[in-house]
Design a protein around this motif. Structure first.
Motif, mmCIF file in Angstrom:
data_model
loop_
_atom_site.group_PDB
_atom_site.id
_atom_site.type_symbol
_atom_site.label_atom_id
_atom_site.label_comp_id
_atom_site.label_asym_id
_atom_site.label_seq_id
_atom_site.Cartn_x
_atom_site.Cartn_y
_atom_site.Cartn_z
ATOM 1 N N GLN A 137 13.298 6.138 -31.052
ATOM 2 C CA GLN A 137 14.525 6.904 -30.846
ATOM 3 C C GLN A 137 14.218 8.403 -30.752
ATOM 4 O OE1 GLN A 137 14.078 4.628 -33.177
ATOM 5 N NE2 GLN A 137 15.713 3.111 -33.060
ATOM 6 N N ASN A 138 13.155 8.843 -31.463
ATOM 7 C CA ASN A 138 12.819 10.265 -31.469
ATOM 8 C C ASN A 138 11.673 10.603 -30.533
ATOM 9 O OD1 ASN A 138 14.749 10.761 -33.511
ATOM 10 N ND2 ASN A 138 13.301 10.004 -35.054
ATOM 11 N N GLU A 139 11.015 9.563 -29.959
ATOM 12 C CA GLU A 139 9.822 9.823 -29.147
ATOM 13 C C GLU A 139 9.928 9.183 -27.768
ATOM 14 O OE1 GLU A 139 6.385 8.486 -31.161
ATOM 15 O OE2 GLU A 139 6.855 9.489 -33.038
ATOM 16 N N ARG A 140 11.122 8.881 -27.345
ATOM 17 C CA ARG A 140 11.254 8.104 -26.124
ATOM 18 C C ARG A 140 10.818 8.898 -24.882
ATOM 19 N NH1 ARG A 140 17.551 6.456 -26.126
ATOM 20 N NH2 ARG A 140 16.959 5.553 -28.103
ATOM 21 N N SER A 141 10.218 8.181 -23.937
ATOM 22 C CA SER A 141 9.804 8.789 -22.678
ATOM 23 C C SER A 141 11.058 9.055 -21.856
ATOM 24 C CB SER A 141 8.876 7.839 -21.922
ATOM 25 O OG SER A 141 7.819 7.420 -22.745
ATOM 26 N N GLU A 142 11.341 10.310 -21.537
ATOM 27 C CA GLU A 142 12.583 10.648 -20.855
ATOM 28 C C GLU A 142 12.555 10.292 -19.371
ATOM 29 O OE1 GLU A 142 15.236 11.526 -22.307
ATOM 30 O OE2 GLU A 142 14.462 11.914 -24.308
ATOM 31 N N ILE A 148 7.567 4.723 -4.811
ATOM 32 C CA ILE A 148 8.384 4.015 -3.824
ATOM 33 C C ILE A 148 7.930 4.451 -2.443
ATOM 34 C CG2 ILE A 148 10.703 3.519 -3.002
ATOM 35 C CD1 ILE A 148 10.329 2.607 -5.829
ATOM 36 N N ASP A 149 7.376 3.507 -1.679
ATOM 37 C CA ASP A 149 6.840 3.828 -0.356
ATOM 38 C C ASP A 149 5.799 4.944 -0.507
ATOM 39 O OD1 ASP A 149 8.440 1.885 0.853
ATOM 40 O OD2 ASP A 149 10.120 3.289 1.003
ATOM 41 N N GLU A 150 6.045 6.095 0.091
ATOM 42 C CA GLU A 150 5.071 7.176 0.027
ATOM 43 C C GLU A 150 5.563 8.332 -0.845
ATOM 44 O OE1 GLU A 150 4.057 8.334 3.957
ATOM 45 O OE2 GLU A 150 3.113 6.424 4.462
ATOM 46 N N LYS A 151 6.530 8.059 -1.701
ATOM 47 C CA LYS A 151 7.043 9.111 -2.571
ATOM 48 C C LYS A 151 7.097 8.618 -4.015
ATOM 49 C CE LYS A 151 11.815 7.808 -1.522
ATOM 50 N NZ LYS A 151 13.106 8.256 -0.958
ATOM 51 N N ILE A 152 7.220 9.555 -4.934
ATOM 52 C CA ILE A 152 7.328 9.229 -6.346
ATOM 53 C C ILE A 152 8.718 9.612 -6.836
ATOM 54 C CG2 ILE A 152 6.461 9.710 -8.669
ATOM 55 C CD1 ILE A 152 3.728 10.228 -7.418
ATOM 56 N N VAL A 153 9.444 8.646 -7.356
ATOM 57 C CA VAL A 153 10.798 8.869 -7.863
ATOM 58 C C VAL A 153 10.733 8.950 -9.385
ATOM 59 C CG1 VAL A 153 13.131 7.922 -8.031
ATOM 60 C CG2 VAL A 153 11.805 7.619 -5.926
ATOM 61 N N LEU A 154 11.393 9.944 -9.954
ATOM 62 C CA LEU A 154 11.467 10.080 -11.406
ATOM 63 C C LEU A 154 12.773 9.467 -11.896
ATOM 64 C CD1 LEU A 154 10.087 13.715 -11.902
ATOM 65 C CD2 LEU A 154 8.886 11.541 -12.181
ATOM 66 N N VAL A 155 12.643 8.420 -12.692
ATOM 67 C CA VAL A 155 13.808 7.685 -13.182
ATOM 68 C C VAL A 155 14.016 8.006 -14.657
ATOM 69 C CG1 VAL A 155 14.807 5.389 -13.545
ATOM 70 C CG2 VAL A 155 13.345 5.817 -11.542
ATOM 71 N N ASN A 156 15.247 8.344 -15.036
ATOM 72 C CA ASN A 156 15.568 8.547 -16.445
ATOM 73 C C ASN A 156 15.462 7.212 -17.169
ATOM 74 O OD1 ASN A 156 16.178 11.343 -16.391
ATOM 75 N ND2 ASN A 156 18.196 10.905 -15.526
ATOM 76 N N THR A 157 14.662 7.143 -18.215
ATOM 77 C CA THR A 157 14.501 5.875 -18.926
ATOM 78 C C THR A 157 15.813 5.402 -19.549
ATOM 79 O OG1 THR A 157 13.755 7.043 -20.911
ATOM 80 C CG2 THR A 157 12.061 6.245 -19.411
ATOM 81 N N TYR A 179 15.072 -0.532 -7.986
ATOM 82 C CA TYR A 179 13.850 -0.132 -7.296
ATOM 83 C C TYR A 179 12.889 -1.317 -7.295
ATOM 84 C CZ TYR A 179 15.633 4.573 -8.304
ATOM 85 O OH TYR A 179 16.411 5.708 -8.395
ATOM 86 N N TRP A 180 12.305 -1.609 -6.133
ATOM 87 C CA TRP A 180 11.355 -2.727 -6.008
ATOM 88 C C TRP A 180 9.968 -2.160 -5.787
ATOM 89 C CZ3 TRP A 180 13.073 -7.678 -6.712
ATOM 90 C CH2 TRP A 180 14.457 -7.858 -6.706
ATOM 91 N N VAL A 181 9.037 -2.529 -6.667
ATOM 92 C CA VAL A 181 7.678 -1.984 -6.603
ATOM 93 C C VAL A 181 6.658 -3.111 -6.771
ATOM 94 C CG1 VAL A 181 8.425 0.251 -7.495
ATOM 95 C CG2 VAL A 181 7.639 -1.510 -9.085
#
Length: 248
Positions: A137-142, A148-157, A179-181
């Motif tokens: 709860q205090n150390e979660r990866s945000e 995705i394809d040729e780009k990197i998407v940043l997703v909120n956890t 998202y399909w990877v």
């Protein structure tokens, strides 16, 4: 560690294969059966990663078991171990990972194990809930970086509802889209160790903050109803840890 099930009507053949798999210290034998009927009955109560099948059995064939397993939503990996080479083509049509010809030696079985782990994405064990950090709860990866394809998407956890394996790909289901990877599920499990996203099934990770209902299912298993309305299965392997985590 991979969980395996062996189907062979010859006790000595089962013992030999079990011995070779255990010697690797990378495979746990979850169960054995000498016929199709017994195998299918036992498999109802097991969550396995791979099944080793003989071809010629007393009641039916290993091919028939493989055909039935492939109809499941989340079938295990399939390896045939047999003295007959003429069924190899049919075996690979059923998406078999490997086709072992008896007698099987230790070097050959290790090649199969390596192949299985490569498909699983790692040679290390899955992370049990009990060994995960208590302070996520205090150390979660945000943020989670997703290619995705040729780009990197940043997703909120916090926006992720679940991550699962479907049709040979990994789906990341979020509040807004899916998202399909091609990265294996275990890769995301390790990236999300400090988040509230935990494994509940061989094919699923869920965000415990996105669960709105827990539905009892067959054989002491459950379905999790997510905020999206999707149902995610919980296997017996992970039921105890999930109960402790959620307190039910």
């Amino acid at each position: 560690m991979l969980k395996a099930f062996i189907v062979d009507d010859e006790p000595l053949a089962r013992d030999e294969l079990s011995y070779l798999l255990k010697r690797s210290k990378q495979v746990e034998i979850a169960g054995e059966a000498d016929c199709v009927e017994t195998a299918l009955e036992k498999l109802k109560n097991l969550d396995i990663d791979v099944i080793f099948l003989d071809i010629q059995l007393e009641d039916q064939t290993g091919i028939e078991i493989a055909s039935q397993l492939n109809q499941l939503d989340y079938p295990p990996l399939i390896v045939f171990a047999t003295a007959f080479d003429e069924y190899a083509l049919k075996a690979f049509e059923l998406n078999a990972v490997d086709y072992l010809l008896k007698p099987i030696d230790e070097k050959r079985i290790q090649q199969t194990i390596d192949k299985l782990y490569k498909l699983a994405g790692s040679k290390e064990q899955n992370i049990p809930l009990s060994s995960r950090p208590n302070s996520f709860q205090n150390e979660r990866s945000e943020k989670l970086a997703v290619s995705i394809d040729e780009k990197i998407v940043l997703v909120n956890t916090n926006d992720i509802f679940y991550v699962g394996t479907q049709d040979g790909k990994t789906v990341i289901a979020t509040e807004r889209q899916k998202y399909w990877v091609y990265e294996p599920l275990i890769t995301f499990e390790r990236k999300l160790q400090t988040s509230p996203i935990v494994r509940v099934h061989r094919a699923f990770l869920v965000n415990i903050d996105a669960i709105i209902e827990i539905e009892p299912w067959f054989n002491s298993t459950y379905n999790l109803i997510m905020k999206s309305g999707d149902k995610v299965p919980v296997s017996r392997t992970y039921t105890k840890d999930l109960k402790q985590l959620l307190g039910f």
